[in-house]
Design an enzyme around this catalytic site. Structure first.
Site, PDB file in Angstrom:
ATOM      1  N   ARG A  44     -84.579 -23.185 -54.758  1.00 51.09           N
ATOM      2  CA  ARG A  44     -83.342 -22.682 -55.156  1.00 51.09           C
ATOM      3  C   ARG A  44     -82.440 -23.852 -55.767  1.00 51.09           C
ATOM      4  O   ARG A  44     -81.419 -24.049 -55.101  1.00 51.09           O
ATOM      5  CB  ARG A  44     -82.478 -21.690 -54.357  1.00 51.09           C
ATOM      6  CG  ARG A  44     -83.066 -20.477 -54.103  1.00 51.09           C
ATOM      7  CD  ARG A  44     -83.012 -19.623 -55.406  1.00 51.09           C
ATOM      8  NE  ARG A  44     -83.867 -18.339 -55.014  1.00 51.09           N
ATOM      9  CZ  ARG A  44     -83.147 -17.029 -54.691  1.00 51.09           C
ATOM     10  NH1 ARG A  44     -82.020 -17.197 -54.232  1.00 51.09           N
ATOM     11  NH2 ARG A  44     -83.830 -16.206 -54.547  1.00 51.09           N
ATOM     12  N   GLN A  67     -84.404 -22.647 -62.022  1.00 51.27           N
ATOM     13  CA  GLN A  67     -83.997 -21.603 -62.241  1.00 51.27           C
ATOM     14  C   GLN A  67     -84.722 -20.515 -62.994  1.00 51.27           C
ATOM     15  O   GLN A  67     -84.920 -19.494 -63.090  1.00 51.27           O
ATOM     16  CB  GLN A  67     -82.368 -21.570 -62.491  1.00 51.27           C
ATOM     17  CG  GLN A  67     -81.524 -21.938 -61.945  1.00 51.27           C
ATOM     18  CD  GLN A  67     -80.195 -22.023 -62.114  1.00 51.27           C
ATOM     19  OE1 GLN A  67     -79.630 -22.082 -63.557  1.00 51.27           O
ATOM     20  NE2 GLN A  67     -78.828 -22.158 -61.526  1.00 51.27           N
ATOM     21  N   ASP A  80     -87.911 -19.031 -61.374  1.00 53.64           N
ATOM     22  CA  ASP A  80     -87.266 -17.822 -60.010  1.00 53.64           C
ATOM     23  C   ASP A  80     -87.696 -16.596 -60.521  1.00 53.64           C
ATOM     24  O   ASP A  80     -87.026 -15.725 -60.944  1.00 53.64           O
ATOM     25  CB  ASP A  80     -85.860 -18.063 -60.074  1.00 53.64           C
ATOM     26  CG  ASP A  80     -85.557 -17.503 -58.734  1.00 53.64           C
ATOM     27  OD1 ASP A  80     -86.373 -16.915 -57.874  1.00 53.64           O
ATOM     28  OD2 ASP A  80     -84.296 -17.973 -57.963  1.00 53.64           O
ATOM     29  N   SER A 133     -85.671 -13.850 -58.714  1.00 52.60           N
ATOM     30  CA  SER A 133     -84.509 -13.375 -59.390  1.00 52.60           C
ATOM     31  C   SER A 133     -84.594 -12.665 -60.490  1.00 52.60           C
ATOM     32  O   SER A 133     -83.954 -11.712 -60.917  1.00 52.60           O
ATOM     33  CB  SER A 133     -83.638 -14.830 -59.781  1.00 52.60           C
ATOM     34  OG  SER A 133     -83.070 -15.572 -58.663  1.00 52.60           O
ATOM     35  N   TYR A 154     -79.758 -18.087 -48.570  1.00 49.76           N
ATOM     36  CA  TYR A 154     -79.864 -17.064 -48.037  1.00 49.76           C
ATOM     37  C   TYR A 154     -78.998 -16.649 -46.863  1.00 49.76           C
ATOM     38  O   TYR A 154     -78.379 -17.584 -46.387  1.00 49.76           O
ATOM     39  CB  TYR A 154     -81.491 -17.151 -47.696  1.00 49.76           C
ATOM     40  CG  TYR A 154     -82.486 -17.114 -48.578  1.00 49.76           C
ATOM     41  CD1 TYR A 154     -82.660 -16.088 -49.510  1.00 49.76           C
ATOM     42  CD2 TYR A 154     -82.975 -18.509 -48.926  1.00 49.76           C
ATOM     43  CE1 TYR A 154     -83.932 -16.126 -50.457  1.00 49.76           C
ATOM     44  CE2 TYR A 154     -84.025 -18.530 -50.199  1.00 49.76           C
ATOM     45  CZ  TYR A 154     -84.425 -17.518 -50.698  1.00 49.76           C
ATOM     46  OH  TYR A 154     -85.278 -17.453 -51.707  1.00 49.76           O
TER      47      TYR A 154
END
Length: 379
Positions: A121, A126, A129, A132, A229
């Site tokens: 993360r 990004q 990911d 996500s 998390y």
């Protein structure tokens, strides 16, 4: 030239690991892309569209895999699929790596296995990911499905015959799926509230126009890992939070639960007693069904009714939007594979010291190497 293979998924997985857009981009990097015929059909990517983008279409899985350097999949491939690749080939997929019994045979093939769920993360990753990209779609679809089952309107409507009150939606777990669920429920006109044990989510919830519900004590202030998390909470905190939620949930019409902790069974957020106190006709969508579920009485893959409340426990909800899910997943994989190519001379070279490579590599040279999967010392 590096050959990238993409085979068809199983009957329960409509997504595919490549799209016409990413075929073009992969071939521009200097790779050859070989796709099994029909692999993209359920995502509406026809063989012709993939061929036009630059892919070779192979008649069978065996022909697709023969001698390939890289295998891209959505779900975990079989050891037989990996064995058909070149020795030491690269495999990138959603491997479900905590399943030790399934992972050890794959590691034994000698392939370099990359689990896309372990993507760090960090800002540089990004675009890679997959959790996500897929959770965003699941959060949207959960609200749409709940609204269709609810049997009442969501927005407040003022008519000459009287006022239709707005439905109340409660989102439990404010990760990517939860935030999209909040936004979608708000767009549909519901009055939305949300809860999470991570303090950073309070501002996110409020920024979307929803009310934040949580026991905000000292433990709450420390309830987030460095990776973003949720941490497992103490029994004392869980009891206080459960009491708060139990009182709040009595008035809700739609509840979406999204709470997951990596490598652990999903925490139980809604008990049978809470269900019994809810209004008849309420709907719960449990997005943690694949990990045991957040709701007591939920049956993975089914919709059941308990105490007059419909409990929906979908498996692979993102996969029910296969066109969008495949497009986004394929882009995640392309962004990841870009790390392995030199754009100047189009050569293929893996930097094993790269933070993203190390973070996602779960097996290499016949053994499992990821620290999250190492045997834990006895207490």
């Amino acid at each position: 030239m590096v050959t990238i293979a993409v085979t068809a998924e199983g009957p329960d997985e409509p997504r595919v690991a490549v799209s016409p857009e990413t075929v073009k981009k992969l071939t521009a990097l200097g790779a050859k892309v070989r796709v099994q015929s029909g692999a993209g059909a359920r995502a509406r990517f026809t063989d012709d569209s993939l061929r036009t983008a630059g892919a070779d279409i192979a008649a069978s899985a065996g022909e697709t895999l023969a001698g390939a350097d890289i295998l891209l999949k959505v779900r975990r491939p079989s050891a037989e699929e990996i064995a058909a690749l070149k020795p030491g080939a690269i495999v990138a997929a959603i491997l479900d790596p905590y399943d030790k019994a399934a992972m050890e045979p794959l590691a034994g093939t000698g392939a370099s296995l990359f689990s896309m769920e372990f993507m760090p993360r960090i800002s540089r990753a990004q675009s890679m990911d997959v959790l996500s990209s897929q959770a965003n779609l699941a959060g949207y679809k959960a609200v749409v499905d709940a609204a269709s089952l609810f049997g009442q309107a969501l927005p407040m409507m003022m008519t000459a015959a009287g006022t239709v009150p707005a439905a109340k939606a409660f989102i439990m777990g404010v990760g990517v799926a939860g935030l999209q669920a909040i936004a979608t429920a708000r767009r549909l006109g519901a009055v939305v509230s949300a809860t999470d044990v991570r303090p950073a989510t309070k501002e996110q919830v409020q920024s979307l126009g929803a009310k934040f519900i949580a026991v905000e004590d000292d433990e709450f202030k420390q309830a987030q890992t460095a990776a973003g998390y949720a941490k497992p909470m103490s029994p004392e905190y869980q009891a206080k939070q459960a009491e708060l939620v139990a009182n709040h949930i009595k008035t809700q019409d739609i509840v979406i639960t999204t709470a997951l902790i990596p490598g652990r069974p999903a925490p139980k957020l809604i008990t049978a007693a809470m269900l019994a106190a809810m209004k008849p006709g309420s709907v719960i969508v449990d997005l943690a069904a694949e990990r045991g579920g957040n709701v007591e009485g939920a049956v993975p893959g089914q919709t059941v009714e308990v105490s007059g409340v419909k409990i929906v426990a979908p498996i692979n909800l993102a996969g029910s939007l296969p066109v969008n899910a495949s497009s986004l997943y394929a882009k995640n994989l392309f962004a990841f594979l870009e790390l392995f190519f030199d754009k100047k001379d189009k050569s293929f070279k893996v930097n094993w010291d790269d933070e993203i490579v190390k973070g996602t590599l779960v097996a290499k040279d016949g053994r499992i190497v990821h620290p999250n999967l190492a045997p834990q010392p006895a207490a």
